[in-house]
Design a protein around this motif. Structure first.
Motif, PDB file in Angstrom:
ATOM      1  N   LEU A 275     -22.596  38.914 -37.199  1.00 46.90           N
ATOM      2  CA  LEU A 275     -23.702  38.450 -38.020  1.00 46.90           C
ATOM      3  C   LEU A 275     -23.464  38.772 -39.490  1.00 46.90           C
ATOM      4  N   SER A 276     -22.305  39.284 -39.804  1.00 46.64           N
ATOM      5  CA  SER A 276     -21.963  39.665 -41.174  1.00 46.64           C
ATOM      6  C   SER A 276     -21.248  38.515 -41.879  1.00 46.64           C
ATOM      7  N   PRO A 277     -21.143  38.570 -43.213  1.00 45.14           N
ATOM      8  CA  PRO A 277     -20.351  37.560 -43.933  1.00 45.14           C
ATOM      9  C   PRO A 277     -18.884  37.650 -43.518  1.00 45.14           C
ATOM     10  N   PRO A 278     -18.147  36.543 -43.602  1.00 42.84           N
ATOM     11  CA  PRO A 278     -16.803  36.488 -43.015  1.00 42.84           C
ATOM     12  C   PRO A 278     -15.702  37.092 -43.891  1.00 42.84           C
ATOM     13  N   TYR A 279     -15.870  38.337 -44.300  1.00 43.94           N
ATOM     14  CA  TYR A 279     -14.846  38.994 -45.116  1.00 43.94           C
ATOM     15  C   TYR A 279     -14.410  40.330 -44.537  1.00 43.94           C
ATOM     16  N   ASN A 280     -15.087  40.777 -43.479  1.00 44.50           N
ATOM     17  CA  ASN A 280     -14.776  42.087 -42.920  1.00 44.50           C
ATOM     18  C   ASN A 280     -13.651  41.952 -41.897  1.00 44.50           C
ATOM     19  N   GLU A 281     -12.431  42.066 -42.365  1.00 49.79           N
ATOM     20  CA  GLU A 281     -11.257  41.858 -41.523  1.00 49.79           C
ATOM     21  C   GLU A 281     -10.408  43.110 -41.366  1.00 49.79           C
ATOM     22  N   GLY A 282     -10.961  44.261 -41.734  1.00 49.89           N
ATOM     23  CA  GLY A 282     -10.240  45.507 -41.525  1.00 49.89           C
ATOM     24  C   GLY A 282      -9.335  45.923 -42.664  1.00 49.89           C
ATOM     25  N   ILE A 309     -27.383  29.043 -33.723  1.00 52.11           N
ATOM     26  CA  ILE A 309     -28.235  27.868 -33.874  1.00 52.11           C
ATOM     27  C   ILE A 309     -27.512  26.732 -34.592  1.00 52.11           C
ATOM     28  N   GLY A 310     -26.184  26.873 -34.719  1.00 59.71           N
ATOM     29  CA  GLY A 310     -25.401  25.773 -35.249  1.00 59.71           C
ATOM     30  C   GLY A 310     -25.067  25.861 -36.721  1.00 59.71           C
ATOM     31  N   ASP A 311     -25.521  26.921 -37.409  1.00 62.62           N
ATOM     32  CA  ASP A 311     -25.265  26.989 -38.844  1.00 62.62           C
ATOM     33  C   ASP A 311     -24.011  27.800 -39.143  1.00 62.62           C
ATOM     34  N   GLU A 312     -23.640  27.819 -40.404  1.00 65.58           N
ATOM     35  CA  GLU A 312     -22.429  28.500 -40.836  1.00 65.58           C
ATOM     36  C   GLU A 312     -22.731  29.381 -42.043  1.00 65.58           C
ATOM     37  N   TYR A 313     -21.835  30.336 -42.288  1.00 67.00           N
ATOM     38  CA  TYR A 313     -21.910  31.169 -43.482  1.00 67.00           C
ATOM     39  C   TYR A 313     -20.528  31.177 -44.101  1.00 67.00           C
ATOM     40  N   GLU A 314     -20.453  30.702 -45.347  1.00 67.72           N
ATOM     41  CA  GLU A 314     -19.173  30.624 -46.052  1.00 67.72           C
ATOM     42  C   GLU A 314     -18.146  29.837 -45.230  1.00 67.72           C
ATOM     43  N   GLY A 315     -18.609  28.778 -44.557  1.00 67.09           N
ATOM     44  CA  GLY A 315     -17.709  27.904 -43.823  1.00 67.09           C
ATOM     45  C   GLY A 315     -17.331  28.380 -42.443  1.00 67.09           C
ATOM     46  N   HIS A 316     -17.948  29.459 -41.968  1.00 63.97           N
ATOM     47  CA  HIS A 316     -17.640  29.993 -40.639  1.00 63.97           C
ATOM     48  C   HIS A 316     -18.913  30.028 -39.800  1.00 63.97           C
ATOM     49  N   PRO A 317     -18.820  29.754 -38.490  1.00 62.75           N
ATOM     50  CA  PRO A 317     -20.005  29.879 -37.627  1.00 62.75           C
ATOM     51  C   PRO A 317     -20.561  31.298 -37.710  1.00 62.75           C
ATOM     52  N   ARG A 318     -21.878  31.404 -37.805  1.00 61.72           N
ATOM     53  CA  ARG A 318     -22.500  32.717 -37.919  1.00 61.72           C
ATOM     54  C   ARG A 318     -23.660  32.826 -36.951  1.00 61.72           C
ATOM     55  N   LEU A 319     -23.683  33.918 -36.208  1.00 58.68           N
ATOM     56  CA  LEU A 319     -24.768  34.162 -35.275  1.00 58.68           C
ATOM     57  C   LEU A 319     -26.010  34.659 -36.004  1.00 58.68           C
ATOM     58  N   ARG A 320     -27.151  34.559 -35.313  1.00 56.97           N
ATOM     59  CA  ARG A 320     -28.422  35.077 -35.810  1.00 56.97           C
ATOM     60  C   ARG A 320     -28.944  36.112 -34.819  1.00 56.97           C
ATOM     61  N   THR A 321     -29.768  37.019 -35.322  1.00 55.67           N
ATOM     62  CA  THR A 321     -30.414  37.941 -34.393  1.00 55.67           C
ATOM     63  C   THR A 321     -31.246  37.138 -33.404  1.00 55.67           C
ATOM     64  N   GLY A 322     -31.239  37.529 -32.166  1.00 49.35           N
ATOM     65  CA  GLY A 322     -31.985  36.796 -31.150  1.00 49.35           C
ATOM     66  C   GLY A 322     -31.645  37.310 -29.775  1.00 49.35           C
ATOM     67  N   GLY A 323     -32.512  37.071 -28.840  1.00 49.28           N
ATOM     68  CA  GLY A 323     -32.321  37.560 -27.492  1.00 49.28           C
ATOM     69  C   GLY A 323     -33.648  37.973 -26.895  1.00 49.28           C
ATOM     70  N   SER A 324     -34.715  37.612 -27.619  1.00 47.56           N
ATOM     71  CA  SER A 324     -36.036  38.007 -27.162  1.00 47.56           C
ATOM     72  C   SER A 324     -36.500  37.102 -26.023  1.00 47.56           C
ATOM     73  N   GLY A 325     -37.006  37.708 -24.992  1.00 42.97           N
ATOM     74  CA  GLY A 325     -37.566  36.985 -23.866  1.00 42.97           C
ATOM     75  C   GLY A 325     -38.229  37.976 -22.946  1.00 42.97           C
ATOM     76  N   GLN A 326     -39.070  37.483 -22.057  1.00 43.11           N
ATOM     77  CA  GLN A 326     -39.676  38.425 -21.125  1.00 43.11           C
ATOM     78  C   GLN A 326     -38.633  39.086 -20.246  1.00 43.11           C
ATOM     79  N   ILE A 327     -37.595  38.323 -19.888  1.00 41.48           N
ATOM     80  CA  ILE A 327     -36.479  38.917 -19.158  1.00 41.48           C
ATOM     81  C   ILE A 327     -35.178  38.321 -19.684  1.00 41.48           C
ATOM     82  N   ILE A 328     -34.080  39.028 -19.443  1.00 38.44           N
ATOM     83  CA  ILE A 328     -32.737  38.521 -19.731  1.00 38.44           C
ATOM     84  C   ILE A 328     -31.946  38.630 -18.446  1.00 38.44           C
TER      85      ILE A 328
END
Length: 540
Positions: A275-282, A309-328
């Motif tokens: 979920l971070s910007p795409p520059y953290n490569e070690g 959700i299909g979006d990108e950050y700096e040209g790379h796919p980026r995840l969003r916080t999520g996972g809420s539900g009554q059950i997983i």
């Protein structure tokens, strides 16, 4: 860029980096910051901005009666002896010092979150509120021309200029999306909050103190002279330059979550993305190891169940916080853990390896909810226009029956139906005999949807239509790296500080070891050790 002579060079421009630069500058050092991205702020800028800083002194009434001794007892339990005593002591001493430093030397408005409990609030030394420190409003116009280079979150689904307590008030009022208008009003005015405000306020003060900042400038290797770090070799627009640092170098360049090869080699579990910007490569990790640093907990991760959700950050796919539900549930339709665990610990359950079946049984996973939750709490990444059921990312499925929902998501229908029936029975009885959900203060507080159930963390799935989506194994960053001492000094294999070399933030091994003590568990130690490293390298 010709060769530059400085007292201190800081690699990175997130919260850890900027407070290190500011602390060194306040100590009289000539400081240069180098950042490989075209914008400053790093992962901090798109984060929630909370900092877990115990005994912070921000509540004048000290209603929670926090103290250093309680924080030490709590961390002793969570770190399980995996973190050197002196490093834990350094954090406990430095946390309150970092808060005072920001109050006295920056324009930042800091406040204690008096409603958020520690994530293991029932453990000895834990507190029910006050240890997470938030950041108030900041007008980005104060940065002048630098405002255009401030890294900002994306909308929808990003970290917006809304305080957690404001968002909670809207949810409790029965208007879970009511905060959107306020957020958009602030955005139009250039007002930022959370992590974006944190780095913006720190940058304003750094610039005022004469700190030099170079963007689009990637640090490649350390300059080592007589065993001491005395600068970095950087690359800018294809040209390499040496940036001297007579007193030392502070590495604060983030983790390695965007380096898939390093991830597979060092962590080696299912992973859908950061979920971070795409520059953290070690980059910082490689430099520290080349100088003889002792690597610690390189398989450590700051987990967060996520969605794409299909979006990108700096040209790379980026995840969003999520996972809420009554059950997983997993693909068999079975629950596999306590869904109200804090996000970091639930990520460990997501990535669990079953040696009997020789597979990762909980990947993929799916969040399941019903209409009652849909109307009382906005599902993750819902926009003012409503829930997007079709997108270029993961599909949010809707169905009138659980069997139909399971078919759409690729879940075993019978397994899901049986599991929901079992879960609903737990809700009726008020006890989750399978995973003990709702038995801790954090879990009861985290997500109860205004429930009137015996156990507010247990809300039955009984009111269709039903909703479901894929839960991704995402992370805020990695948390393994060089071992550090009480002032952020990088340690060698004999636990001796490498002269002139410091690390703070996700580039360093975490002072919390395998744990996540509370909201802001990533940024709290990052800012603390950044501050301590800046002071120490300046000779204070």
């Amino acid at each position: 860029m010709s060769q530059m002579n400085n007292d201190v060079v800081v690699v990175g421009s997130g919260g850890a980096a900027l407070i290190a630069a500011l602390a060194a500058a306040e100590g009289g050092a000539k400081v240069t910051v180098v950042e490989r991205a075209p914008r400053f702020g790093g992962t901090t800028a798109i984060s929630g901005g909370g900092m877990w800083l115990p005994n912070n002194g921000l509540d004048p009434e000290n209603r929670n009666k926090d103290c250093r001794e309680d924080a030490k007892q709590y961390l002793d339990k969570l770190t399980m002896g995996h973190v050197p005593e002196e490093t834990v002591e350094g954090f406990l001493d430095g946390a309150s010092q970092a808060v005072r430093f920001m109050q006295e030397n920056t324009v930042l408005e800091l406040y204690p979150d008096l409603e958020r409990p520690d994530y293991h609030a029932d453990y000895p030394g834990a507190k029910l509120a006050g240890r997470t420190v938030g950041v108030g409003e900041y007008d980005a116009a104060r940065l002048g021309e630098w405002a255009e280079t401030l890294m900002r979150p994306h909308w929808p689904g990003g970290t917006l200029p809304i305080r957690y307590d404001e968002m909670e008030q809207f949810v409790r009022s029965g208007n879970p999306l009511g905060w959107v208008e306020l957020a958009e009003e602030r955005m139009a005015k250039g007002i930022v909050l959370r992590g974006c405000a944190l780095v913006a306020g720190l940058m304003e003060t750094c610039l005022a103190k004469g700190v030099t900042v170079h963007l689009n400038t990637r640090a490649l290797e350390l300059v080592i002279e007589d065993g001491a770090a005395r600068g970095v070799v950087v690359e800018r627009e294809g040209t390499r330059t040496t940036v001297r640092a007579e007193r030392g170098v502070v590495l604060a360049s983030g983790g390695f979550e965007w380096n898939r090869r390093l991830w597979d080699d060092l962590v080696g579990v299912p992973y859908d993305g950061p979920l971070s910007p795409p520059y953290n490569e070690g980059d910082g990790l490689k430099m520290a190891l080349s100088a003889g640093a002792r690597p610690v907990q390189l398989d450590g991760v700051w987990w967060i169940p996520s969605r794409w959700i299909g979006d990108e950050y700096e040209g790379h796919p980026r995840l969003r916080t999520g996972g809420s539900g009554q059950i997983i549930v997993n693909s068999e339709g079975r629950r596999f853990g306590n869904e109200t665990l804090n996000y970091n610990d639930f990520g460990k359950v997501l990535s669990h390896f079953d040696p009997d079946r020789y597979e990762f049984p909980n990947s993929p996973a799916f969040a399941i909810s019903d209409r009652s939750v849909r109307v009382s709490v906005a599902l993750d990444h819902e926009t003012p226009g409503g829930l997007a059921y079709e997108s270029s990312g993961d599909v949010v499925a809707q169905a009138d029956t659980l069997a139909e929902l399971a078919e759409k998501l690729g879940i075993d229908p019978r397994g899901l139906e049986e599991e929901v029936a079992r879960f609903n029975k737990h809700c009726e009885n008020g006890v989750d005999v399978d995973f003990h959900r709702g038995e801790s203060a954090w879990e009861r507080d985290y997500r109860n949807y205004g429930s009137t159930q015996k156990n507010p963390a247990l809300v039955p799935l009984a009111d269709g239509p039903y909703y479901g989506f894929r839960v991704r194994a995402g992370c805020f960053g990695t948390k393994g790296g060089p071992a550090i001492g009480a002032n952020g000094e990088v340690l060698d294999f004999d636990s001796v500080p490498i002269p002139g070399l410091y690390a703070a933030g996700n580039v360093a091994s975490s002072v919390f070891g395998p744990s996540y003590p509370g909201g802001g568990g990533t940024l709290g130690p990052a800012l603390t050790f950044g501050y301590l490293a800046g002071r120490h390298v300046a000779g204070l």
